[in-house]
Structure formats: C-alpha cells, structure tokens
Design a protein around this motif. Structure first.
Motif, short mmCIF file in Angstrom:
data_model
loop_
_atom_site.label_atom_id
_atom_site.label_comp_id
_atom_site.label_asym_id
_atom_site.label_seq_id
_atom_site.Cartn_x
_atom_site.Cartn_y
_atom_site.Cartn_z
N ALA A 181 47.07 42.31 21.90
CA ALA A 181 46.98 41.46 22.92
C ALA A 181 45.69 41.69 23.68
CB ALA A 181 47.88 41.80 23.97
N GLN A 182 45.17 42.94 23.70
CA GLN A 182 43.80 43.34 24.50
C GLN A 182 42.56 42.49 23.59
OE1 GLN A 182 43.80 47.30 25.03
NE2 GLN A 182 45.05 47.46 27.10
N ALA A 183 42.79 42.76 22.32
CA ALA A 183 41.74 42.06 21.37
C ALA A 183 41.59 40.52 21.41
CB ALA A 183 41.95 42.69 19.85
N MET A 184 42.90 40.11 21.52
CA MET A 184 42.88 38.68 21.53
C MET A 184 42.24 38.14 22.86
SD MET A 184 44.27 37.03 18.93
CE MET A 184 45.31 35.80 19.36
N LYS A 185 42.70 38.76 24.21
CA LYS A 185 41.98 38.41 25.09
C LYS A 185 40.49 38.59 25.01
CE LYS A 185 42.48 39.45 30.20
NZ LYS A 185 43.22 40.17 31.30
N LYS A 186 39.94 39.70 24.57
CA LYS A 186 38.22 39.62 24.56
C LYS A 186 37.84 38.49 23.77
CE LYS A 186 38.11 44.85 24.49
NZ LYS A 186 37.81 45.98 23.69
N MET A 187 38.65 38.08 22.66
CA MET A 187 38.21 36.76 21.96
C MET A 187 38.57 35.38 22.84
SD MET A 187 39.57 38.59 18.41
CE MET A 187 38.91 36.98 17.25
N SER A 190 45.14 33.57 23.43
CA SER A 190 46.29 33.91 24.20
C SER A 190 47.35 34.54 23.35
CB SER A 190 46.92 32.58 24.89
OG SER A 190 47.62 31.83 23.67
N THR A 191 48.31 35.43 23.99
CA THR A 191 49.59 35.81 23.31
C THR A 191 50.61 35.87 24.16
OG1 THR A 191 49.00 38.22 24.28
CG2 THR A 191 48.18 37.75 21.96
N PHE A 192 51.76 36.11 23.69
CA PHE A 192 53.05 36.17 24.59
C PHE A 192 54.14 36.82 23.73
CE2 PHE A 192 53.17 32.63 21.62
CZ PHE A 192 54.61 32.66 21.02
N PRO A 193 55.27 37.29 24.73
CA PRO A 193 56.14 37.99 24.00
C PRO A 193 56.87 37.41 23.09
CG PRO A 193 56.29 38.27 26.32
CD PRO A 193 55.47 37.04 25.96
N ILE A 194 57.11 37.70 21.97
CA ILE A 194 58.01 37.21 20.63
C ILE A 194 59.42 37.04 21.33
CG2 ILE A 194 58.71 37.54 18.27
CD1 ILE A 194 56.57 39.37 17.91
N PRO A 195 59.97 35.64 21.06
CA PRO A 195 61.25 35.24 21.17
C PRO A 195 61.92 36.07 20.22
CG PRO A 195 59.92 33.39 21.29
CD PRO A 195 59.07 34.55 20.68
N GLN A 196 63.10 36.99 20.46
CA GLN A 196 63.87 37.46 19.42
C GLN A 196 65.18 37.76 19.70
OE1 GLN A 196 61.17 41.26 19.95
NE2 GLN A 196 60.80 40.88 17.79
N ALA A 197 66.13 37.51 18.49
CA ALA A 197 67.42 37.71 18.58
C ALA A 197 67.95 39.04 18.75
CB ALA A 197 67.85 37.02 17.17
N MET A 198 67.88 39.47 20.12
CA MET A 198 68.33 40.79 20.54
C MET A 198 68.57 40.69 21.97
SD MET A 198 64.71 42.79 20.52
CE MET A 198 65.53 44.22 21.15
N VAL A 199 69.29 41.39 22.35
CA VAL A 199 69.59 41.51 23.77
C VAL A 199 68.88 42.84 24.61
CG1 VAL A 199 71.84 40.23 23.86
CG2 VAL A 199 71.77 42.79 23.70
N MET A 348 52.92 37.98 20.12
CA MET A 348 52.74 36.98 19.24
C MET A 348 51.78 35.82 19.51
SD MET A 348 55.62 34.02 17.84
CE MET A 348 56.29 35.40 16.54
N SER A 349 50.96 35.17 18.85
CA SER A 349 50.14 34.13 19.26
C SER A 349 50.43 32.98 18.53
CB SER A 349 48.81 34.40 19.20
OG SER A 349 47.81 33.39 19.34
N PHE A 350 50.28 31.79 19.16
CA PHE A 350 50.30 30.36 18.39
C PHE A 350 48.77 29.58 18.14
CE2 PHE A 350 54.49 28.31 17.44
CZ PHE A 350 55.21 29.61 17.22
N ILE A 457 40.16 40.20 14.16
CA ILE A 457 40.89 40.63 15.44
C ILE A 457 40.94 42.04 15.62
CG2 ILE A 457 42.93 40.75 16.70
CD1 ILE A 457 43.26 37.82 15.65
N LEU A 458 41.35 42.73 14.29
CA LEU A 458 41.47 44.23 14.19
C LEU A 458 39.88 44.97 14.67
CD1 LEU A 458 43.88 44.61 11.19
CD2 LEU A 458 44.21 45.29 13.63
N GLU A 459 39.00 44.22 14.01
CA GLU A 459 37.71 44.99 14.41
C GLU A 459 37.42 45.01 15.70
OE1 GLU A 459 33.05 44.33 12.84
OE2 GLU A 459 34.52 42.75 12.35
N VAL A 460 37.84 43.63 16.38
CA VAL A 460 37.57 43.64 17.83
C VAL A 460 38.30 44.80 18.69
CG1 VAL A 460 37.90 42.24 20.10
CG2 VAL A 460 36.82 41.43 17.91
N ALA A 461 39.53 44.98 18.17
CA ALA A 461 40.33 45.97 18.58
C ALA A 461 39.92 47.57 18.39
CB ALA A 461 41.78 45.92 17.87
N GLY A 462 39.04 47.60 17.55
CA GLY A 462 38.41 48.95 17.38
C GLY A 462 38.85 49.84 16.22
N ALA A 463 39.57 49.10 15.14
CA ALA A 463 39.87 49.53 13.87
C ALA A 463 38.74 50.17 13.30
CB ALA A 463 40.65 48.68 12.96
#
Length: 550
Positions: A181-187, A190-199, A348-350, A457-463
């Motif tokens: 999320a931080q790498a995407m923000k630098k670029m 946007s990101t958001f929480p993944i909708p997931q089939a779990m409670v 996740m990001s769309f 994105i991974l390069e921006v993240a610092g990998a």
C-alpha cells in the motif's frame, strides 16, 4: 448382478454441492422444495481440517488424487496430450470454497459489455453478457450477507453501485500489505482491503478469523472461512428438505422419451449403482466436470453430447492464470514481514483493471499482495531445498519476502475447449476431461506488462531482489473454470439462456462457471453464487415444483 437402486423421485436434483450447488440447495429448501444433492467427494466437518500441513500439501487431503482422477492437457489439436493436474478443484461438499482464499470482489459494470466496448477482436470470440450488473447486484448483496463476507464498502472506486455494505469489518492490514500500500501511494495509485469470504468478528454463531496465514489451500477448523460447507449446506440441512449424498460419482444424465431430463445414474459410497429421478436437474460440478458429464451423456438424439445442438459445449474455455513478481528485502532495510501472520492475501488494487491501450493490450487485472508461500513449502528460484542451507534460507529470507500477484483476464477463444480424452480413463473407467488451450496474444501482452508493473512496485517498495514469474501456458493454477457452456439469447451461439436453462433440454440447468460468456478479471465464485441465487429464484417463481415454464 446387483440390481440398480432407485430411490424415490425428487423435485430438484443438484450435481455438485460446492459454490453454486450449495447456494441453490439453500434457496430451494428454504422455499419449501425438496432437494437431493450429490457430490463426488466427502463431507468434511470443520474439526476434520485440523492437523499437519503435509496432509494438505503432499497427501491430497482436499485435492483430487491425480492417479484416480487425472486430466490431460495440450496447447492445440496437433500437439500430444500430457497428464497434468489441471485446475484441480477439491472434490467434496463445499467444493472449491473449502480451499479457496475467499477473494470475492464483484464484477464491474463494464465486465458485462466487453464486446460493446471493444468490438470484434481478431482470434477471440468476445461477446456481451445477456445480463447486466444491475441484474446481479441484489444477489451479490444476499450472498455477501448470508455467506459472511468482510470488506469496506466504497473503498474500491471502480466498483458498481451497492445497495448495502459488508456484514463484517475488513481484514486487518498485514506487514506485507502495508509495504504494498505504501509503495502504491508513492506511485500515486490506490489500494483497498480485499473483500474476503470470511468473518472478522463473531457472526451468526461463527467465530472470527484468528489471523493465521494457513488459509489458502487449507480447510478451516475454526469455521471463520465462509465455505458453503459450513454456511449454505447446513442452512439447507436445517430445513429437513435436503438429502445430501457425498461420495456419489455421477456418470450419466438420462432423458425421458420426450427429450426432457429424467435424472442421473451414479455410483454411491458403497459402490452401488443408483438411478435418481427428478423433475429438474442442475449441473454444479464446475466447468470442466459439468462439460465432461454432458459429453458422457451422449445418445442417438445427442450424438455430440447433451445440450450441444450449438456445437459449442466445451468451447470458449477460459482459465485465469495466477502470475506474480517476488520481492526479497534486505533485513537492514525492511522490518520482518512475518507473512505467516494474517490472511494469505492482503490489500488489493483495481487501478490497472480498466483497459488502457497505451499499454499495448486491452483489458487489465486486479493486483494484490500475498505471502510467498507457507513455511513448510515456500520457495523462490534458487532457494536451497535441503540441509543447513535450506534452514538458513528459511530463517533469513522467509520473513523478508512477499509477492505481488495478478490474474490474467484471458480472452475467450472458440478453439480453447474441454472434451473427452480418447485414450485416458479415470479409476471408474470413464474418459477423462481433456483441456486444449493456447492463450490469446492479448493474454501474453497483458501478463508481460502487468508482471513488469509488479516489479516496478516492488522496486519502489525497496526490494533488493525481484524475480518475475511470466506466462508460458495456461496451467489452471487459479482453479477458475469458465465459459464451456456459454450463456446467451441465441441457441445457435450459446448453450444456456440468461437463466442458465439449457436451450435443448428445458428442465436441465447449468449453474457453475460454465455459463460465463467472458472470463472477467475478478475471481468468479461470488458471481457464480449470486447468479445461482438469481436463477434458483426464477425457477421457484416460474416453474414451481417441476411445472413447465411460462
């Protein structure tokens, strides 16, 4: 010779008690309709999913045994087949919802009208869906709330209108989700929480998820995973109207002399041959096995397989391929990611989902962060697999690794298909499914661009080290099977109508992913379940208990 068993006829017979079959069983029985549901695998309860990791990863605990139930694959009709574990969906009550990661975003409004947006694509068989987002929206909501889904309404700016939010709060952000999320923000993305089939909090008597990374490929002993085996199937059983029969291997759909479906012939758990009659037969076995069953059910009147007057049964097969880029981070630069803590996938990001022709291809894909694997089987190219070097790699690298994954939104191609292998049979002596598939040129272009973007994105993240995994051929590694019995209004160009009723056999329906006209770029299961609910309600309303449709 032991005589064939013939139980009492039933109003509705469902073949496959997974995502679509479990949904249909719940809706029918809660409307007061008696149902028999057959599944070729066992009915495992939550407490049976505990235990060591090896039984899942190496001992086919929830996966089909390739020695008993093989499949074959070839890239084209000129190439020889090879036996592979292609799209190995778990066989058992709950189906793929037993092992799934539970990623359940909705389709976008544009996903239903790709041909209108993009026109005819050379080499592809692109069509619009005969339904729209608005037709499914109320059923998306019902499934999300009845199944138990976590998420944050409005977080995905590309999503269509919603009539309601999610029943439980979104999954907590993991360490590797935060890095993404931080790498995407630098670029500027946007990101958001993944909708997931779990409670994620107590819900209808179920406990909250315990934030364990042992989720994907595993059953859930806690019951927080929203599989149909611990939600919709128990709901249906509670009505007293569901006769659930696991370990039942269906080999043929039979017909009355007037051409309507009569029922099925199957082998039960004790090896007995059984003929079950029904007013309505619904196929929910997955796009590969449903196609195989319909082709096994050929007769003089249906020489090319049941419900195949169009000649398109098995054609236009699509299979999402999961690709990713791996990032390894220096211990001195990034704190431990602890990927075994929290959900397997996170954030996740769309933003790369919609078509941008400047990328050199049409369509796009969702992108999400995930752990690289589980501690017992994680891997990356060149990782030592034995001895002290392997232990050192686990200690030094596992907590400093992650991957960014995508699903290639593959274009439908008529020659990509599922049919019966003429030479290979399963343990029951029946021809196995043969998959013929070569990705469209657009699939390769999309995959190449997106994996390169993941590396950026991974390069921006610092990998410090980045390893791409590119598309070479379709392997079915997402277990997403679609398109083999395309939905459409024209019987000469499709297998089922917009209510998933086969054009050829009026009381035979197909509710699994076979009906998808196009693959879309999201995980298909939520749409499969929403559509099953929609079509089941239609049957109840129009046909009642076996009456002829208006």
């Amino acid at each position: 010779m032991i005589p064939r068993k013939k139980p009492e006829p039933v109003e509705v017979l469902i073949i496959g008690a997974g995502a679509s079959g479990g949904t249909a069983a719940k809706v029918f029985t809660e409307a007061g309709i008696r149902v028999v549901a057959l599944d070729r695998g066992p009915f495992l309860r939550n407490e049976q999913f505990s235990g060591d990791e090896l039984k899942y990863l190496n001992r086919n605990y929830v996966w089909p045994d390739p020695q008993l139930k093989p499949r074959t694959y070839r890239p084209d009709e000129e190439s020889p087949e090879e036996e592979v574990q292609f799209s190995p969906t778990p066989q058992g009550v709950g189906g793929g919802t037993i092992h799934w990661g539970g990623i359940v975003p909705r389709m976008t409004e544009d996903d239903f009208r790709l041909r209108s947006l993009h026109g005819d694509i050379p080499g592809a068989s692109l069509v619009d869906w005969p339904i729209e987002y608005g037709d499914l929206e109320p059923y998306y909501t019902r499934v999300e709330w009845e199944l138990g889904t976590s998420g944050l309404a409005g977080a995905n700016r590309w999503e269509g209108p919603r009539s309601k939010g999610y029943p439980t709060k979104p999954v907590e952000l993991t360490h590797y989700g935060r890095v993404f999320a931080q790498a995407m923000k630098k670029m500027g993305q946007s990101t958001f929480p993944i909708p997931q089939a779990m409670v994620t909090e107590p819900y209808r008597g179920r406990k909250a998820h315990v934030n364990s990374g042992f989720w994907q490929q595993y059953g859930d002993p806690v019951g927080a995973k929203s599989s149909t085996a611990n939600t919709f199937i128990p709901d249906a059983l509670a009505t007293g109207l569901l006769d659930l029969r696991p370990d039942s291997y269906v080999r043929e759909i039979t017909l009355h002399p007037d051409g309507t479906a009569k029922g099925v012939i199957y082998t039960d758990a004790d090896g007995n041959e059984v003929e079950q009659l029904a007013d309505i037969v619904i196929c929910c076995a997955g796009a590969i096995e449903t196609t195989r069953l319909l082709q096994l059910s050929k007769s003089a009147a249906h020489a090319n397989g049941l419900a195949n007057s169009s000649g398109l049964l098995g054609a236009n097969a699509t299979f999402h391929e999961y690709l990713f880029a791996i990032g390894l981070f220096d211990k001195e630069v990034v704190d431990p990611l602890y990927p075994w803590a929290g959900h397997y996938t996170n954030t996740m990001s769309f933003d790369y989902y919609q078509t941008d022709y400047d990328r050199g291809h049409m369509l796009g894909t969702l992108i999400f962060a995930s752990m690289l694997g589980h501690p017992v089987n994680w891997t990356f190219p060149g990782r030592p697999t034995w001895g002290q070097a392997s232990k050192d790699a686990d200690r030094d690298l596992f907590n400093h690794s992650m991957k960014l994954g995508v699903m290639v939104q593959d274009l439908p191609v008529e020659s990509n298909k599922v049919d019966l292998d003429p030479n290979v049979v399963d343990a029951w002596g029946l021809p196995v499914a043969r998959i013929t598939h070569t990705p469209h040129a657009n699939d390769f272009a999309q995959a190449k661009w997106q994996v390169a973007k993941n590396m950026e994105i991974l390069e921006v993240a610092g990998a410090s080290k980045i390893i791409p995994v590119n598309l070479e051929k379709i392997t079915g590694n997402c277990c997403h099977e679609m398109g083999t019995a395309r939905m459409g209004n024209d019987p000469s160009k499709s297998v089922v109508d917009k209510w998933c009723q086969t054009h050829d056999v009026p009381n035979l329906y197909i509710f699994d992913g076979s009906f998808f006209p196009t693959s879309t770029g999201v995980n298909p299961t939520l749409t499969i379940m929403a559509n099953a609910w929609r079509c089941t309600e239609r049957i109840i309303h129009v046909r009642g208990k076996g009456r002829t449709a208006d």
